[in-house]
Design a protein around this motif. Structure first.
Motif, PDB file in Angstrom:
ATOM      1  N   ALA A  20      31.005  27.973  31.672  1.00  0.00           N
ATOM      2  CA  ALA A  20      31.041  27.617  33.095  1.00  0.00           C
ATOM      3  C   ALA A  20      32.225  28.274  33.796  1.00  0.00           C
ATOM      4  CB  ALA A  20      31.103  26.102  33.249  1.00  0.00           C
ATOM      5  N   VAL A  21      33.372  28.303  33.148  1.00  0.00           N
ATOM      6  CA  VAL A  21      34.555  28.941  33.743  1.00  0.00           C
ATOM      7  C   VAL A  21      34.335  30.458  33.851  1.00  0.00           C
ATOM      8  CG1 VAL A  21      37.026  29.395  33.413  1.00  0.00           C
ATOM      9  CG2 VAL A  21      36.126  27.107  33.045  1.00  0.00           C
ATOM     10  N   THR A  22      33.663  31.036  32.881  1.00  0.00           N
ATOM     11  CA  THR A  22      33.342  32.466  32.947  1.00  0.00           C
ATOM     12  C   THR A  22      32.426  32.762  34.126  1.00  0.00           C
ATOM     13  OG1 THR A  22      33.584  32.668  30.549  1.00  0.00           O
ATOM     14  CG2 THR A  22      32.356  34.410  31.668  1.00  0.00           C
ATOM     15  N   VAL A  23      31.418  31.919  34.328  1.00  0.00           N
ATOM     16  CA  VAL A  23      30.512  32.087  35.476  1.00  0.00           C
ATOM     17  C   VAL A  23      31.298  31.974  36.773  1.00  0.00           C
ATOM     18  CG1 VAL A  23      28.598  31.004  36.729  1.00  0.00           C
ATOM     19  CG2 VAL A  23      28.433  31.372  34.260  1.00  0.00           C
ATOM     20  N   ALA A  43      43.677  37.361  44.733  1.00  0.00           N
ATOM     21  CA  ALA A  43      42.313  37.197  44.219  1.00  0.00           C
ATOM     22  C   ALA A  43      42.184  37.771  42.816  1.00  0.00           C
ATOM     23  CB  ALA A  43      41.323  37.871  45.155  1.00  0.00           C
ATOM     24  N   ILE A  44      42.769  38.927  42.580  1.00  0.00           N
ATOM     25  CA  ILE A  44      42.720  39.531  41.241  1.00  0.00           C
ATOM     26  C   ILE A  44      43.476  38.663  40.241  1.00  0.00           C
ATOM     27  CG2 ILE A  44      43.488  41.515  39.876  1.00  0.00           C
ATOM     28  CD1 ILE A  44      42.852  43.260  42.342  1.00  0.00           C
ATOM     29  N   ALA A  45      44.627  38.156  40.640  1.00  0.00           N
ATOM     30  CA  ALA A  45      45.401  37.278  39.748  1.00  0.00           C
ATOM     31  C   ALA A  45      44.615  36.012  39.415  1.00  0.00           C
ATOM     32  CB  ALA A  45      46.736  36.916  40.398  1.00  0.00           C
ATOM     33  N   LEU A  46      43.923  35.445  40.399  1.00  0.00           N
ATOM     34  CA  LEU A  46      43.124  34.247  40.164  1.00  0.00           C
ATOM     35  C   LEU A  46      41.980  34.536  39.193  1.00  0.00           C
ATOM     36  CD1 LEU A  46      42.528  31.301  40.812  1.00  0.00           C
ATOM     37  CD2 LEU A  46      41.166  32.082  42.753  1.00  0.00           C
ATOM     38  N   ILE A  47      41.338  35.680  39.341  1.00  0.00           N
ATOM     39  CA  ILE A  47      40.254  36.060  38.437  1.00  0.00           C
ATOM     40  C   ILE A  47      40.784  36.235  37.015  1.00  0.00           C
ATOM     41  CG2 ILE A  47      38.583  37.880  37.880  1.00  0.00           C
ATOM     42  CD1 ILE A  47      38.278  38.248  40.964  1.00  0.00           C
ATOM     43  N   THR A  50      41.616  32.869  35.550  1.00  0.00           N
ATOM     44  CA  THR A  50      40.380  32.156  35.249  1.00  0.00           C
ATOM     45  C   THR A  50      39.779  32.659  33.943  1.00  0.00           C
ATOM     46  OG1 THR A  50      39.977  31.848  37.611  1.00  0.00           O
ATOM     47  CG2 THR A  50      38.107  31.521  36.154  1.00  0.00           C
ATOM     48  N   LEU A  51      39.789  33.969  33.738  1.00  0.00           N
ATOM     49  CA  LEU A  51      39.266  34.540  32.496  1.00  0.00           C
ATOM     50  C   LEU A  51      40.133  34.169  31.296  1.00  0.00           C
ATOM     51  CD1 LEU A  51      38.064  38.025  33.759  1.00  0.00           C
ATOM     52  CD2 LEU A  51      36.647  36.096  33.004  1.00  0.00           C
ATOM     53  N   ILE A  52      41.436  34.060  31.491  1.00  0.00           N
ATOM     54  CA  ILE A  52      42.318  33.608  30.405  1.00  0.00           C
ATOM     55  C   ILE A  52      41.979  32.158  30.041  1.00  0.00           C
ATOM     56  CG2 ILE A  52      44.713  32.999  29.847  1.00  0.00           C
ATOM     57  CD1 ILE A  52      45.550  35.508  31.446  1.00  0.00           C
ATOM     58  N   LEU A  57      39.293  28.340  26.252  1.00  0.00           N
ATOM     59  CA  LEU A  57      38.249  27.367  25.931  1.00  0.00           C
ATOM     60  C   LEU A  57      37.366  27.860  24.790  1.00  0.00           C
ATOM     61  CD1 LEU A  57      37.320  26.181  29.514  1.00  0.00           C
ATOM     62  CD2 LEU A  57      38.067  24.706  27.644  1.00  0.00           C
ATOM     63  N   PHE A  58      36.999  29.144  24.812  1.00  0.00           N
ATOM     64  CA  PHE A  58      36.189  29.689  23.716  1.00  0.00           C
ATOM     65  C   PHE A  58      36.969  29.676  22.395  1.00  0.00           C
ATOM     66  CE2 PHE A  58      33.676  31.996  27.106  1.00  0.00           C
ATOM     67  CZ  PHE A  58      32.519  31.262  26.904  1.00  0.00           C
TER      68      PHE A  58
END
Length: 135
Positions: A20-23, A43-47, A50-52, A57-58
């Motif tokens: 869900a976080v990846t989506v 925006a890039i930092a937030l992305i 979010t991916l980190i 989680l994975f």
């Protein structure tokens, strides 16, 4: 060592949260491409952050699945942060009920599963064939 069923269920919830976080990160990326960002760097930092979070989680899902305690600890911390975020959201009118339920229910469920799994493993007698230092 294979984790018990409770840990497997917790790992599944952690993996679903990671997906869900990846989506969410992909949606952020599309919004960035559409020019909807006020600040490109932010925006890039937030992305990236979010991916980190999704990667964490994975990793916690994988670690919980194979029975590592560090993964359960990390999973518990992330669930507590998510629950705190949900509680904070309840104080801001208008309340975003979709967010509260969409984040709150899986977080509480995963938190309970992680704690129950840890308690069950603490009660279970150690297997004599395993190396006690391996975990």
């Amino acid at each position: 060592m294979r984790a018990p069923r409770l840990a497997m269920a917790a790992a599944a919830v952690l993996a679903l949260e990671g997906a869900a976080v990846t989506v969410f990160a992909i949606i952020e990326l599309f919004q960035l491409g559409a020019g909807e960002a006020a600040s490109l760097i932010t925006a890039i930092a937030l992305i990236v952050l979010t991916l980190i979070g999704a990667a964490a989680l994975f990793a916690f899902a994988w670690g919980t699945r194979v029975g590592h305690m560090w993964a359960r600890s990390g999973g518990v911390v992330l669930q507590l942060l998510a629950i705190a975020l949900v509680l904070a959201t309840l104080t801001v009118p208008p309340i975003a009920w979709t967010f509260v339920l969409g984040v709150g229910i899986p977080s509480v469920l995963c938190f309970v599963l992680l704690l129950a799994s840890t308690r069950k493993e603490a009660v279970r007698p150690p297997d004599s064939t395993e190396d006690p230092v391996a975990d």
